[in-house]
Design a protein around this motif. Sequence first.
Motif, PDB file in Angstrom:
ATOM      1  N   GLN A  93       0.829  -1.220   0.000  1.00 34.23           N
ATOM      2  CA  GLN A  93       0.000   0.000   0.000  1.00 34.23           C
ATOM      3  C   GLN A  93       0.858   1.263   0.000  1.00 34.23           C
ATOM      4  OE1 GLN A  93      -3.177  -0.377  -0.492  1.00 34.23           O
ATOM      5  NE2 GLN A  93      -3.762   1.769  -0.369  1.00 34.23           N
ATOM      6  N   SER A  94       2.002   1.230   0.671  1.00 32.64           N
ATOM      7  CA  SER A  94       2.837   2.440   0.712  1.00 32.64           C
ATOM      8  C   SER A  94       3.462   2.716  -0.654  1.00 32.64           C
ATOM      9  CB  SER A  94       3.900   2.343   1.817  1.00 32.64           C
ATOM     10  OG  SER A  94       4.830   1.344   1.527  1.00 32.64           O
ATOM     11  N   ILE A  95       3.801   1.664  -1.407  1.00 27.98           N
ATOM     12  CA  ILE A  95       4.300   1.879  -2.772  1.00 27.98           C
ATOM     13  C   ILE A  95       3.168   2.390  -3.661  1.00 27.98           C
ATOM     14  CG2 ILE A  95       5.322   0.767  -4.802  1.00 27.98           C
ATOM     15  CD1 ILE A  95       6.793  -1.135  -2.894  1.00 27.98           C
ATOM     16  N   ALA A  96       1.966   1.872  -3.458  1.00 30.82           N
ATOM     17  CA  ALA A  96       0.806   2.369  -4.215  1.00 30.82           C
ATOM     18  C   ALA A  96       0.617   3.866  -3.970  1.00 30.82           C
ATOM     19  CB  ALA A  96      -0.451   1.593  -3.827  1.00 30.82           C
ATOM     20  N   ARG A  97       0.737   4.276  -2.717  1.00 28.82           N
ATOM     21  CA  ARG A  97       0.582   5.708  -2.386  1.00 28.82           C
ATOM     22  C   ARG A  97       1.668   6.548  -3.040  1.00 28.82           C
ATOM     23  NH1 ARG A  97      -1.491   3.936   2.932  1.00 28.82           N
ATOM     24  NH2 ARG A  97       0.644   3.702   3.653  1.00 28.82           N
ATOM     25  N   GLU A  98       2.881   6.004  -3.064  1.00 31.19           N
ATOM     26  CA  GLU A  98       3.993   6.729  -3.689  1.00 31.19           C
ATOM     27  C   GLU A  98       3.745   6.884  -5.200  1.00 31.19           C
ATOM     28  OE1 GLU A  98       7.604   6.650  -5.910  1.00 31.19           O
ATOM     29  OE2 GLU A  98       7.803   4.895  -4.596  1.00 31.19           O
ATOM     30  N   LEU A  99       3.311   5.805  -5.847  1.00 34.65           N
ATOM     31  CA  LEU A  99       3.077   5.867  -7.300  1.00 34.65           C
ATOM     32  C   LEU A  99       1.934   6.814  -7.640  1.00 34.65           C
ATOM     33  CD1 LEU A  99       3.560   2.136  -8.401  1.00 34.65           C
ATOM     34  CD2 LEU A  99       5.185   4.030  -8.508  1.00 34.65           C
ATOM     35  N   ALA A 100       0.947   6.884  -6.752  1.00 40.86           N
ATOM     36  CA  ALA A 100      -0.223   7.739  -7.010  1.00 40.86           C
ATOM     37  C   ALA A 100       0.151   9.220  -7.032  1.00 40.86           C
ATOM     38  CB  ALA A 100      -1.309   7.475  -5.964  1.00 40.86           C
ATOM     39  N   GLN A 101       1.333   9.567  -6.519  1.00 38.36           N
ATOM     40  CA  GLN A 101       1.807  10.968  -6.546  1.00 38.36           C
ATOM     41  C   GLN A 101       2.480  11.323  -7.856  1.00 38.36           C
ATOM     42  OE1 GLN A 101       1.344  12.724  -3.685  1.00 38.36           O
ATOM     43  NE2 GLN A 101       1.506  11.290  -1.973  1.00 38.36           N
ATOM     44  N   ARG A 102       2.811  10.316  -8.661  1.00 42.49           N
ATOM     45  CA  ARG A 102       3.586  10.542  -9.890  1.00 42.49           C
ATOM     46  C   ARG A 102       2.706  11.084 -11.012  1.00 42.49           C
ATOM     47  NH1 ARG A 102       9.295   9.660 -10.031  1.00 42.49           N
ATOM     48  NH2 ARG A 102       9.712   8.743  -7.998  1.00 42.49           N
TER      49      ARG A 102
END
Length: 226
Positions: A93-102
């Motif tokens: 989930q934390s990687i998902a959140r990071e990608l969602a900022q891109r």
Amino acid sequence: MKIDVLTLFPGMFAGPLDESIVKRAREAGLLKLGIHNLRDWTHDRHKTVDDRPFGGGPGMLLKPEPIFEAVEQLASEQTKVILLCPQGRKFDQSIARELAQREHVLLVCGSYEGFDERIREALADDELSIGDFVLTNGALPAMVIVDAVTRLLPGVLGDDESSRDESFSHGKLEGPHYTRPAEFRGMKVPDVLLSGNHAEIAKWREQQAQVRTEARRPDLLGEQKT
Ligand code: 4G0
């Protein structure tokens, strides 16, 4: 945001990403999704994308030329280029959140036995795996990532759905939930949930979440992962 996917099986993407919340996000222009066939960047009559490994051994590898040309066309400086492979770091989930900022992500799906190493070295900003198992190709992992990222984009979920996600992301599993009827085939909803006592309800839920997390995912209680 924009997500481009490079795959040998573009047909696999029709269906899962044309339904439900991802469909809504695409229609609203919150997600721009591009599915690209790697064979479009081959130059030979047979549209060859793979070759045998130097040094011998079983299986085939994705050869560098088509993937280099495709990534050079589809990616810019600000693109995050991600290979999907079992050797990647574990998606969560934390990687998902990071990608969602891109602004822009390019997902490169592997298949066969993997990639020529120069693809990793020269093109990949990251390598992700959706779990410790091997699939025939990276299309399903790509769809999993598109789905997990899309629901985090601003405006995609309603307030209700997002705040519910919030409670899951605080590092514990959710406890049991019930809806009507209050009794179903002899199985009763816990009295506390019908009591109207919001402090007691909150205390009960927290305790249930703790019990369930200890039983099923003690690893979540050790470190703060999400
Ligand atoms: C690269 C991802 C890609 C290497 C891809 C296989 C599972 C996942 C592929 C291999 C995939 C995952 C070395 C078998 C394509 N399977 N867990 N298959 N090897 O995310």
